[in-house]
Write a protein that holds these residues in place. Structure first.
Motif, PDB file in Angstrom:
ATOM      1  N   ARG A  81       1.111  13.642  38.676  1.00 28.05           N
ATOM      2  CA  ARG A  81       2.452  14.206  38.852  1.00 28.05           C
ATOM      3  C   ARG A  81       3.477  13.168  39.296  1.00 28.05           C
ATOM      4  N   HIS A  82       3.031  12.001  39.743  1.00 22.12           N
ATOM      5  CA  HIS A  82       3.936  10.941  40.195  1.00 22.12           C
ATOM      6  C   HIS A  82       4.334   9.996  39.064  1.00 22.12           C
ATOM      7  N   TYR A  83       3.654  10.062  37.925  1.00 20.25           N
ATOM      8  CA  TYR A  83       3.916   9.150  36.804  1.00 20.25           C
ATOM      9  C   TYR A  83       5.163   9.582  36.044  1.00 20.25           C
ATOM     10  N   TYR A  84       5.948   8.614  35.606  1.00 21.08           N
ATOM     11  CA  TYR A  84       7.097   8.901  34.758  1.00 21.08           C
ATOM     12  C   TYR A  84       7.335   7.740  33.805  1.00 21.08           C
ATOM     13  N   THR A  85       8.088   8.009  32.743  1.00 21.89           N
ATOM     14  CA  THR A  85       8.430   7.000  31.753  1.00 21.89           C
ATOM     15  C   THR A  85       9.856   6.535  32.008  1.00 21.89           C
ATOM     16  N   THR A  86      10.045   5.229  32.038  1.00 21.78           N
ATOM     17  CA  THR A  86      11.369   4.663  32.284  1.00 21.78           C
ATOM     18  C   THR A  86      12.063   4.395  30.946  1.00 21.78           C
ATOM     19  N   PHE A  87      13.321   4.028  31.005  1.00 20.15           N
ATOM     20  CA  PHE A  87      14.077   3.683  29.809  1.00 20.15           C
ATOM     21  C   PHE A  87      14.058   2.177  29.540  1.00 20.15           C
ATOM     22  N   ASP A  88      13.415   1.420  30.386  1.00 20.22           N
ATOM     23  CA  ASP A  88      13.337  -0.024  30.226  1.00 20.22           C
ATOM     24  C   ASP A  88      12.190  -0.371  29.273  1.00 20.22           C
ATOM     25  N   GLN A 132      10.864  -3.157  28.606  1.00 20.72           N
ATOM     26  CA  GLN A 132       9.990  -4.187  29.166  1.00 20.72           C
ATOM     27  C   GLN A 132       9.037  -3.618  30.223  1.00 20.72           C
ATOM     28  N   LYS A 133       9.480  -2.562  30.910  1.00 18.82           N
ATOM     29  CA  LYS A 133       8.664  -1.929  31.955  1.00 18.82           C
ATOM     30  C   LYS A 133       8.738  -0.412  31.776  1.00 18.82           C
ATOM     31  N   PRO A 134       7.968   0.127  30.820  1.00 18.55           N
ATOM     32  CA  PRO A 134       8.119   1.543  30.470  1.00 18.55           C
ATOM     33  C   PRO A 134       7.387   2.527  31.367  1.00 18.55           C
ATOM     34  N   ARG A 135       6.554   2.084  32.287  1.00 19.30           N
ATOM     35  CA  ARG A 135       5.749   3.001  33.095  1.00 19.30           C
ATOM     36  C   ARG A 135       6.132   2.908  34.559  1.00 19.30           C
ATOM     37  N   GLY A 136       6.181   4.065  35.241  1.00 13.82           N
ATOM     38  CA  GLY A 136       6.579   4.064  36.633  1.00 13.82           C
ATOM     39  C   GLY A 136       5.787   5.052  37.464  1.00 13.82           C
ATOM     40  N   CYS A 137       5.802   4.839  38.776  1.00 14.94           N
ATOM     41  CA  CYS A 137       5.149   5.731  39.731  1.00 14.94           C
ATOM     42  C   CYS A 137       6.155   6.042  40.835  1.00 14.94           C
ATOM     43  N   ARG A 138       6.448   7.323  41.005  1.00 18.50           N
ATOM     44  CA  ARG A 138       7.406   7.732  42.038  1.00 18.50           C
ATOM     45  C   ARG A 138       6.824   7.578  43.442  1.00 18.50           C
ATOM     46  N   LEU A 139       5.528   7.763  43.593  1.00 17.51           N
ATOM     47  CA  LEU A 139       4.900   7.684  44.911  1.00 17.51           C
ATOM     48  C   LEU A 139       4.977   6.261  45.465  1.00 17.51           C
ATOM     49  N   PHE A 140       4.656   5.282  44.640  1.00  9.76           N
ATOM     50  CA  PHE A 140       4.647   3.884  45.088  1.00  9.76           C
ATOM     51  C   PHE A 140       5.939   3.155  44.762  1.00  9.76           C
ATOM     52  N   SER A 141       6.915   3.835  44.154  1.00  7.64           N
ATOM     53  CA  SER A 141       8.214   3.244  43.791  1.00  7.64           C
ATOM     54  C   SER A 141       8.048   1.944  43.024  1.00  7.64           C
ATOM     55  N   MET A 142       7.293   2.011  41.933  1.00  4.71           N
ATOM     56  CA  MET A 142       7.081   0.821  41.122  1.00  4.71           C
ATOM     57  C   MET A 142       7.278   1.138  39.647  1.00  4.71           C
ATOM     58  N   ILE A 143       7.715   0.124  38.907  1.00  6.65           N
ATOM     59  CA  ILE A 143       7.765   0.207  37.458  1.00  6.65           C
ATOM     60  C   ILE A 143       7.134  -1.066  36.911  1.00  6.65           C
ATOM     61  N   SER A 144       6.435  -0.955  35.787  1.00  4.86           N
ATOM     62  CA  SER A 144       5.810  -2.117  35.171  1.00  4.86           C
ATOM     63  C   SER A 144       5.462  -1.785  33.732  1.00  4.86           C
ATOM     64  N   ARG A 145       4.922  -2.770  33.038  1.00  2.38           N
ATOM     65  CA  ARG A 145       4.483  -2.496  31.680  1.00  2.38           C
ATOM     66  C   ARG A 145       3.031  -2.033  31.661  1.00  2.38           C
ATOM     67  N   PHE A 146       2.354  -2.107  32.788  1.00  2.09           N
ATOM     68  CA  PHE A 146       0.982  -1.631  32.905  1.00  2.09           C
ATOM     69  C   PHE A 146       0.986  -0.273  33.605  1.00  2.09           C
ATOM     70  N   PHE A 147      -0.101   0.461  33.465  1.00  6.80           N
ATOM     71  CA  PHE A 147      -0.206   1.731  34.176  1.00  6.80           C
ATOM     72  C   PHE A 147      -0.247   1.451  35.685  1.00  6.80           C
ATOM     73  N   PRO A 148       0.442   2.258  36.476  1.00  2.00           N
ATOM     74  CA  PRO A 148       0.470   2.021  37.926  1.00  2.00           C
ATOM     75  C   PRO A 148      -0.916   2.019  38.580  1.00  2.00           C
ATOM     76  N   SER A 149      -1.830   2.851  38.100  1.00  5.58           N
ATOM     77  CA  SER A 149      -3.169   2.876  38.697  1.00  5.58           C
ATOM     78  C   SER A 149      -3.899   1.554  38.489  1.00  5.58           C
ATOM     79  N   HIS A 150      -3.617   0.862  37.388  1.00  7.18           N
ATOM     80  CA  HIS A 150      -4.232  -0.441  37.158  1.00  7.18           C
ATOM     81  C   HIS A 150      -3.689  -1.479  38.132  1.00  7.18           C
ATOM     82  N   LEU A 151      -2.395  -1.406  38.436  1.00  2.00           N
ATOM     83  CA  LEU A 151      -1.806  -2.340  39.398  1.00  2.00           C
ATOM     84  C   LEU A 151      -2.330  -2.087  40.806  1.00  2.00           C
TER      85      LEU A 151
END
Length: 98
Positions: free
Chosen positions: A38-45, A47-66
């Motif tokens: 429920r914390h995952y979302y897709t960004t409009f960037d 270069q970094k299309p994946r995000g996590c609201r809980l950890f306030s991060m965006i990246s090109r990798f899945f947040p759980s992998h980071l």
């Protein structure tokens, strides 16, 4: 059989990825799936299309992998989306359905 790949991210950091064919299915199934969180979302960037609201991060990798890479542990913030919690898994291989 193990395959090794070296890769660079956008920041220029080098990573060595090792993939084992024999343990691939079990390692994928044991990890939290960000697409069902429920914390995952897709960004409009792009270069970094994946995000996590809980950890306030965006990246090109899945947040759980980071999270796994940085802490060495599986993501502790995983919470299944509401519409997936009560979903009954339908086995399409069940002969009763056909």
């Amino acid at each position: 059989m193990i395959f090794s790949y070296s890769a660079k991210d956008l920041d220029g950091q080098k990573y060595l990825l090792k993939i084992s064919i024999h343990g691939l299915y079990n390692s994928i199934m044991d990890k939290p799936n960000c697409l069902q969180c429920r914390h995952y979302y897709t960004t409009f960037d792009p270069q970094k299309p994946r995000g996590c609201r809980l950890f306030s991060m965006i990246s090109r990798f899945f947040p759980s992998h980071l999270v796994k890479k940085e802490t060495g542990k599986e993501c502790m913030g995983f919470s299944k989306r509401e519409h997936l919690k009560n979903k009954n898994d339908l086995d399409l291989n069940d002969p009763k359905l056909w």
